[in-house]
Design a protein around this motif. Structure first.
Motif, short mmCIF file in Angstrom:
data_model
loop_
_atom_site.label_atom_id
_atom_site.label_comp_id
_atom_site.label_asym_id
_atom_site.label_seq_id
_atom_site.Cartn_x
_atom_site.Cartn_y
_atom_site.Cartn_z
N HIS A 159 0.86 -1.18 0.00
CA HIS A 159 0.00 0.00 0.00
C HIS A 159 0.89 1.23 0.00
CE1 HIS A 159 -3.58 -2.23 2.13
NE2 HIS A 159 -3.34 -2.66 0.91
N LEU A 160 0.42 2.29 -0.62
CA LEU A 160 1.17 3.55 -0.57
C LEU A 160 0.17 4.69 -0.37
CD1 LEU A 160 3.97 4.86 -0.79
CD2 LEU A 160 3.59 5.13 -3.24
N HIS A 161 0.46 5.53 0.61
CA HIS A 161 -0.44 6.63 0.94
C HIS A 161 0.04 7.91 0.28
CE1 HIS A 161 -2.46 4.28 4.14
NE2 HIS A 161 -1.29 3.67 4.17
N HIS A 162 -0.90 8.69 -0.22
CA HIS A 162 -0.57 9.96 -0.86
C HIS A 162 -1.37 11.09 -0.22
CE1 HIS A 162 1.15 8.01 -4.60
NE2 HIS A 162 0.41 7.03 -4.15
N HIS A 163 -0.75 12.23 -0.15
CA HIS A 163 -1.46 13.46 0.23
C HIS A 163 -1.17 14.47 -0.87
CE1 HIS A 163 -2.42 12.26 4.43
NE2 HIS A 163 -1.42 11.44 4.19
N ASP A 197 -15.19 9.02 1.64
CA ASP A 197 -15.37 10.31 2.31
C ASP A 197 -14.13 11.17 2.21
OD1 ASP A 197 -17.99 9.93 3.36
OD2 ASP A 197 -17.13 8.45 4.72
N LEU A 198 -14.38 12.47 2.10
CA LEU A 198 -13.31 13.46 2.12
C LEU A 198 -12.21 13.15 1.11
CD1 LEU A 198 -13.29 13.81 5.97
CD2 LEU A 198 -13.98 15.59 4.36
N LEU A 251 -10.95 10.53 -0.28
CA LEU A 251 -9.99 9.43 -0.21
C LEU A 251 -10.29 8.52 -1.41
CD1 LEU A 251 -7.78 7.83 1.31
CD2 LEU A 251 -9.63 6.54 2.38
N ARG A 304 -3.55 4.74 -1.70
CA ARG A 304 -4.63 5.39 -0.94
C ARG A 304 -4.35 6.88 -0.96
NH1 ARG A 304 -7.47 1.97 2.43
NH2 ARG A 304 -7.65 3.56 4.00
N ARG A 336 -5.28 10.74 -0.56
CA ARG A 336 -6.08 11.78 0.08
C ARG A 336 -5.86 13.04 -0.74
NH1 ARG A 336 -10.34 11.30 3.69
NH2 ARG A 336 -9.41 9.98 5.28
N MET A 341 -13.64 7.06 5.51
CA MET A 341 -12.51 7.41 6.36
C MET A 341 -12.46 8.92 6.56
SD MET A 341 -10.76 4.77 7.36
CE MET A 341 -9.02 5.13 7.55
N LEU A 355 -11.36 12.62 8.19
CA LEU A 355 -10.19 13.33 8.70
C LEU A 355 -10.70 14.09 9.92
CD1 LEU A 355 -8.77 14.67 5.33
CD2 LEU A 355 -7.67 13.01 6.83
N ARG A 365 5.46 6.15 3.96
CA ARG A 365 4.15 6.25 3.29
C ARG A 365 3.57 4.88 2.99
NH1 ARG A 365 5.35 9.38 -1.72
NH2 ARG A 365 3.26 8.69 -2.25
N HIS A 366 4.41 3.87 2.87
CA HIS A 366 3.90 2.51 2.74
C HIS A 366 3.33 2.02 4.07
CE1 HIS A 366 5.10 1.49 -1.31
NE2 HIS A 366 6.36 1.82 -1.10
N GLY A 371 2.06 3.86 6.76
CA GLY A 371 0.97 4.55 7.45
C GLY A 371 0.42 5.71 6.65
N GLY A 372 -0.74 6.20 7.09
CA GLY A 372 -1.47 7.20 6.34
C GLY A 372 -1.12 8.65 6.67
N ASP A 416 0.81 12.17 6.71
CA ASP A 416 1.51 12.86 5.63
C ASP A 416 2.98 13.04 6.01
OD1 ASP A 416 2.30 14.36 3.50
OD2 ASP A 416 1.02 16.09 3.94
#
Ligand SMILES: [Zn+2]
Lengths: 1005, 98, 228
Positions: A164-168, A250-251, A253, A280, A282, B1, B3, C137-138, C140-141, C143
């Motif tokens: 998984h990779l999270h983005h903002h 939501d929001l 994502l 994922r 955001r 989800m 914030l 980033r892998h 946890g969510g 920033d």
């Protein structure tokens, strides 16, 4: 259909790189850049599967995620994937695939006989036909499922890994077509952190299929390349291809799955890279540029192999250099499909355009197809396609110019391929996943996302109904320009220029009338994957299904892996017509994630195998492993279950461990108990409020067992708390309850009693705890510690002392969960390994025996000590558990749960109460969870008295023992109850729950 | 989800850092022993469960551990804001305490 | 048995993985590398940060002002991290820990404040390399790209929580509970796999306020005993 290759200037395949692959046991070749579908068509393969219900032959219909038929089983063994759309598989050397459906074989399909003989399998067929007798359904179901023939899941472990990779990001652009590229560029130029995702192997969207479009004077594909280059040069922009945004939450994502390796041959796949990556994202703002997909028209036998959408044929031609047929009939209700006809005619096919409109297309397009060598018939439709396993011909029907009905026969035209264009369906899914409703656009004949988008989302291009390239780019530019300006992000500059050819109006047709009543003519399919025909929808409405959601569920319309991308609008339109309502008021079904199927591997990501769930280890863990302990999971902790010696099973080991604890000395790792440091002037008052018993008089140096109740008066946790100083306590909780109890204390402190001066600090991980248990435990402690007086009167049961154990500062608690003399040594966990070794060494002469959780359970059950969560289940009061001694009803503050203990329900006599059970046969060990009945005769309904909560063989007593909860059990001593388990009934007598040393003398010596 | 803004960490974080701790501002009866079974039952079991704005407690479980008030719309999932319990309660009462 | 015969040794939570035995000098090809900063001392300080007497006591003993929300301060005494309005975590060396603790207990006398030893319960993992933020980033969510030197926040990593603090551009420290350390390490190693992950030898401390606290495992001195 007899597809073949041509060379096209626009093609995205590499003719210099031949790619060999295998399909249904035969070898074929294609080119780098092909999909499995384009390569199969080029090789003349038309039959790819059998339909779900009727077993009808099926071939490729689309060119992308909309494909309903061409589902294949990709590869074999551990990497096999069922039900992949051939249109989405990038060809690689050595690829091997086979059809998913067709049983016993693709050529001879059992259902096709059923389909022909049965003639008519209405919606609800399986329910109606196979439900009697009800008991036989499991038998029917097995055969039906096998015959339905969707692929098989792998049985071996997946050799690949996923992450998984999270983005903002400020801006997420979904879709890399003309509009998505332009939107990303405007956002990127404005300095915003921008991410663009596209599901294809390269950006460009429909422009990859549209050979003749020009933007700003450039060939479309060159415009794409230069925009892409500009994006790549912007440090604040990232582009992900082969990445499908499949869910919007939501929001903003957004979840997207990236396929990193599936396009590579096996030997080129890297073991250090994931197969797929779940992103994922955001996003501050989402720009939806998801485009649109062309849908077919509905006409008789429109499911024969060789019937495709016009847009798919155009994609195969211009992007892959594959012509779908030599003699092609193209049925359309709009001008855009004329471009397909033109391109195919220019490529050498004999093309006849059958236009349902009396006046046909606008002059420019009409002239272009004529010039290309195609023929145009206006005012006709196709009544039915003819052929066995492939298209041979089609019978046309003359249509009334005004009302939608057949007015006369048309010619029968030979063809090897039939294309149809029923207009575009906007890909509104992501707009709708999170509650957005699409709008029906009667002019464009599609549900579209509103051009205004919403607060945190812009919808640009075809997804908002802007079909023309020029108008779509203009709308994108204006939308983004306004959005950026509103944020003070400057001018967007010039919009890219592209010409839209003026078009004649579209004719509002979904189902081509064939002059027969519904169901009488050839089957006209709406949903290919689920074999839903136009007639089925009529039947559903006749049978009084009024809501489109119900029609969907009754007919299975749109339920397949294609999620109705080709079928939904046709289905809704036919339902609306049958209901006599406008489409807008019938509405759509609900769009839910995922847009396309997503692998479990990608969803699970890192939460698999050794990182599936945290495995918590104590500081002594390595020693237990080395000692050959068998482990069990307690919550997330790995605890030694028992320590078998060579040749011992669980029972033998536990018997030996228990006897050591009762007769000599045994040692257990008790580190996992929760520990909370409670300190402050009001610490004592706080304990009084959260425990049911009294704490006012507990002196420093003393410990007390406490019961914690919830406000319902039910036992939620228990443990021993030691008084360290007048204002300072060391609280312990159950292993599983540590986090919950800390949170519970914090919540009451913060919300209800913020005036109390006290701190709670978790010290669970700081201390390691070694429990030394048994008559000889004192001797072991005295070898380890010289600064504590272990004399019976100096260090009593339920005392604790500060001292030095094995050279380390330690807190020693004289508490017992076994009824024996026992000491729990607490030292800093960094020294856990050392202290465990030291205790074993000091106890060696006494035969010290390590024991695990199983023996701990037996020892405590022999004493009738409960385990919260095993002997109680959240509906047990202290009184139910026979623990009135632990309830201070006279305490001045009404402690948590106190008031509930006097509610009418909690004072009932016939509540389930904790008792002991002794089986008549001392060797019989009851099954935990077994129901207890009043009579050995099992009647329905049975008189259920309660159930067994704990049950063991006690080596010390030489017989089995059990704890149970029984209605009115406290007053039922001596009564016999019958435990039912697995068809066996075992008689047992209700006795005291304390089996060993009822006076508690052993722990006081 | 969601914030969620934590007024103690002074930062907006992902929902997975928080635990929902139920409806906010349910007062524990001052003298539980004086409450009737019905009053006590109301306190224990009866919740507003509104379709609309709702005052909730959230605990920043993976962060600072503090419990605070969030006003959230149960239909649109919009969050109007986060406040310390004291500040939230003042606003809640100002709004009429419903 | 005389106390003199006892030879206590300390084990850090990740010692069973033998990271020291695997550690190499990271090369630029290693997009991410990590190692455990073994056997630091950890003291939890409880007290209302709005109470000037408490802040004064901490400053007098540690030479550090209380950190703002989501931040840390550092000095000779170590690194003081904000955890909540009434909780800070002091990372310090084992050498200094006992005397700091005694001094804090004395300074907190009469205040609503407490010091709780957590030295057995926590450990620190140092993560560095060009892809360190990607690895986070892998996991946890949060920033993580926005985490700057001076910041220290607690957040979710997979199915556990940990504190992440950025010392400088070179690397970040993850502070995790002992019993979750093996899981966090496994998650980190797995997340870093695409980036040529390796166990790296920890660098000379440089300006990193945490790395400069490390030293060899020490046997507790008799002076380390502190009355509760
Ligand atoms: Zn917080």
């Amino acid at each position: 259909m007899s597809g073949y290759r041509v060379s096209r200037p626009s093609q995205r395949i590499d003719r210099d790189q031949t790619v060999r692959f295998r399909f249904n046991g035969r070898d074929y070749s294609g080119f780098a850049g092909d999909t499995l579908a384009s390569a199969l068509i080029a090789n003349g393969v038309t039959l790819l599967g059998r339909s779900f219900k009727y077993g009808r032959p099926r071939g490729i219909v689309g060119a992308g995620p909309e494909e309903p038929n061409a589902l294949v089983q990709l590869e074999d063994g551990a990497r096999t994937v069922p039900d992949v759309k051939a249109t989405q598989i990038e060809l690689y050397p050595g690829l091997s695939a086979r059809s998913c459906s067709g049983w016993p074989s693709l050529a001879l399909d059992l259902k096709s006989l059923l389909g022909r003989c049965g003639r008519f399998m209405p919606p609800g067929f399986y329910y109606k036909t196979f439900m009697a007798p009800v008991r036989a359904w499991p038998v029917y179901e097995k055969i039906i499922r096998k015959a339905a023939g969707f692929g098989t899941a792998p049985t071996a472990n997946d050799p690949d890994f996923y992450d998984h990779l999270h983005h903002h990001v400020d801006v997420l652009v979904v879709g890399g077509g003309a509009c998505g590229l332009w939107a990303a560029l405007l956002a990127g130029r404005a300095g915003l952190k921008t991410l663009l995702v596209d599901d294809q192997n390269e950006a460009g969207g429909w422009l990859l299929s549209e050979a003749s479009a020009r933007i700003d004077g450039l060939a479309a594909i060159d415009w794409v390349a230069s925009r892409r280059a500009e994006l790549d040069a912007l440090p604040n922009v990232a582009v992900l291809t082969r990445t499908t945004a499949f869910a919007h939450h939501d929001l903003n994502l957004v979840q997207a799955v990236e396929r990193l390796q599936d396009h590579l041959p096996a030997e080129a796949r890297r073991a250090d890279q994931p197969r797929e990556r779940l992103h994922r994202i955001r996003a501050g703002h989402v720009i939806l540029a998801a485009g649109a997909i062309e849908r077919p028209l509905v006409f008789g036998n429109n499911d024969l192999p060789g019937v495709l959408t016009a847009a798919a044929a155009q994609t195969y031609l211009n992007r892959y250099g594959v012509v779908v047929g030599r003699t092609i009939l193209l049925l359309t209700h709009n001008d855009a499909a004329y471009d397909t006809a033109r391109d195919l005619a220019l490529a050498g096919s004999r093309v006849t355009v059958i236009d349902v409109r009396q006046r046909g297309a606008a002059p420019a397009r009409h002239a272009a197809v004529i010039a290309a060598g195609a023929t145009v018939l206006t005012g006709f439709g196709i009544a039915e396609v003819r052929g066995g396993n492939r298209v041979r011909a089609a019978r046309l029907v003359r249509l009334d110019p005004l009302s939608l009905k057949a007015t006369g026969k048309g010619p029968v035209l030979n063809a090897d391929c039939v294309l149809s264009s029923g207009g575009l369906t906007a890909t509104v899914h992501l707009y709708c996943h999170n509650g957005g409703r699409p709008l029906w656009d009667e002019e464009r004949l599609s549900f579209v996302a509103p051009a205004g988008g919403r607060d945190d989302m812009c919808c640009v291009g075809a997804v908002a109904g802007y079909w023309g390239l020029g108008e779509a780019l203009r709308q994108t530019h204006e939308t983004l320009g306004a959005w950026l300006a509103a944020r003070g992000l400057g001018a967007a500059g010039q919009a890219p220029q592209a010409d839209d050819i003026p078009a004649a109006p579209t004719r509002r047709v979904f189902r081509i009338p064939d002059g027969r009543r519904p169901g009488a003519g050839a089957k006209a399919f709406v949903d290919f994957q689920n074999d839903v025909t136009a007639a089925d929808i009529h039947i559903a409405v006749l049978e009084n299904y009024r809501s489109v959601e119900h029609v969907k569920r009754y007919t299975a319309l749109g339920f397949g892996t294609d999620q109705g991308k080709l079928s939904n609008i046709n289905g809704f339109a036919i339902a609306a017509e049958a209901l006599g309502k406008p489409i807008a008021s019938v509405g759509t079904t609900t769009y839910r994630p995922a847009y396309t199927p997503v692998s479990f591997g990608a969803l699970a990501g890192p939460h698999a195998r050794e990182t599936f769930d945290p495995e918590r280890h104590t500081a002594m863990h390595a020693r237990h492993v080395a000692a050959g302990a068998a482990f069990e999971r307690v919550g997330q902790w790995m605890r030694p279950h028992y320590f078998p010696r060579p040749g011992e099973d669980l029972h033998a080991a536990v018997a030996r461990e228990c006897l050591a604890a009762r007769q000599g000395v045994a040692v257990m790792d008790a580190t996992t108990l929760g520990k909370i440091d409670v300190k402050g002037p009001d610490a004592r008052e706080f304990l009084n409020r959260v425990y049911s018993n009294a704490w006012s008089k507990l002196e420093p140096g003393k410990c007390r067992y406490g019961l914690m109740l919830d406000e319902n008066g039910m036992v939620m946790d228990d443990g021993v708390t030691a008084c360290l100083a007048d204002d300072h306590f060391h609280m312990t909780t159950t292993t599983g309850g540590a986090a919950r109890v800390l949170s519970w204390l914090e919540r009451w402190h913060q919300t209800e009693w913020p005036d109390l001066k006290v701190f709670f600090t978790s010290t669970t991980d700081h201390w390691c705890t070694t429990a030394v248990v048994g008559p000889k435990s004192r001797d072991v402690l005295m070898r380890l510690c010289s600064d504590i007086d272990f004399a019976m009167d100096a260090f009593k049961f339920m005392d604790w002392r500060d001292g030095t154990v094995a050279g380390l500062p330690a807190r020693v608690f004289r508490i017992s969960f076994s009824g024996e003399v026992a000491y729990e040594i607490n030292v800093e966990a960094s020294y856990g390994d050392y202290v465990w070794q030291s205790v074993l060494a000091a106890g060696k002469d006494f035969g010290i025996t390590p024991y695990g959780t199983e023996s701990m359970h037996v020892l405590r059950a022999e004493k009738g000590f409960i385990i919260v969560g095993q002997d109680s289940d959240g509906s047990m009061t202290p009184f139910d558990l026979g623990m009135a001694w632990a309830v201070g009803m006279k305490k001045p503050f009404s402690f948590l749960g106190r008031r509930s203990l006097t509610r009418s329900d909690t004072v009932r006599d016939d509540r389930k109460q904790l008792v002991g059970l002794l089986t008549d046969d001392p060797a019989a060990v009851l099954t935990e969870g077994a129901q207890l009945l009043s009579s050995p005769q099992v009647t329905i309904p049975a008189d259920m008295r309660g159930h067994v909560t704990s049950s063991y063989f006690s080596a010390y007593l030489g017989r089995s023992i059990a704890l149970a909860v029984v209605k009115g059990g406290a007053a039922s001593g001596g009564e016999t109850v019958y435990a039912w388990s697995g068809g066996q009934v075992t008689a047992a007598r209700i006795v005291s729950s304390v089996f060993v040393d009822p006076q508690g003398e052993r722990q006081h010596v | 989800m969601f914030l969620i803004y934590c007024p103690y960490c002074k930062a907006t974080r992902e929902e997975e850092e928080f635990h929902n701790a139920g409806e906010a501002f349910i007062a524990r009866p001052a003298d539980p022993e004086a409450a009737s079974d019905e009053e006590w039952g109301d306190y224990l079991f009866m919740r507003k469960n509104p379709k609309g704005w709702h005052w909730e407690q959230w605990q920043h479980a993976a962060g600072c551990g503090r419990v605070f008030a969030v006003k959230r719309h149960t239909l649109s999932y919009r969050i109007a804001g986060s406040w310390t319990l004291a500040a939230g309660k003042a606003l809640f009462l100002q709004e009429g305490g419903v | 048995m005389s106390d003199a015969l006892f030879q206590p040794y300390a084990r850090s939570p990740l010692d069973p993985l033998d990271l020291a035995g695997q550690a190499v000098r990271p090369s630029p090809e290693n997009g991410a590398w990590a190692n455990e900063v073994r056997l630091l001392a950890y003291l939890t300080l409880r007290g209302d940060s709005a109470d000037p007497a408490y802040a004064r006591a901490v400053r007098t003993v540690c030479g550090l002002s209380l950190p703002d929300a989501g931040r840390y301060v550092s000095g000779v005494a170590g690194v003081l991290l904000w955890r909540s309005p009434n909780e800070c975590l002091l990372l310090t060396s084992r050498r200094q820990a006992a005397s700091l603790r005694v001094a804090l207990v004395e300074a907190f006398a009469g205040l609503l404040a407490e010091v709780v030893d957590q030295s057995g319960g926590l450990t620190t993992v140092y993560l560095a390399g060009a892809e360190q933020v990607t690895v986070l980033r892998h996991m946890g969510g949060y920033d993580f790209g926005s985490l700057e030197p001076g910041q220290a926040i607690a957040t979710v990593f997979g199915k556990t929580a940990a504190v992440v603090m950025r010392a400088d551009a070179h690397g970040v420290h993850l502070i995790v509970r002992r019993s979750f350390a093996a899981y966090l390490w496994a998650l980190l190693a797995r997340s870093a796999r695409p980036y040529a992950f390796t166990v790296g030898r920890l660098p000379a401390a440089g300006t990193d306020p945490v790395l400069c606290l490390q030293e060899g495992a020490t046997v507790l001195d008799r002076q380390d005993r502190v009355a509760v």
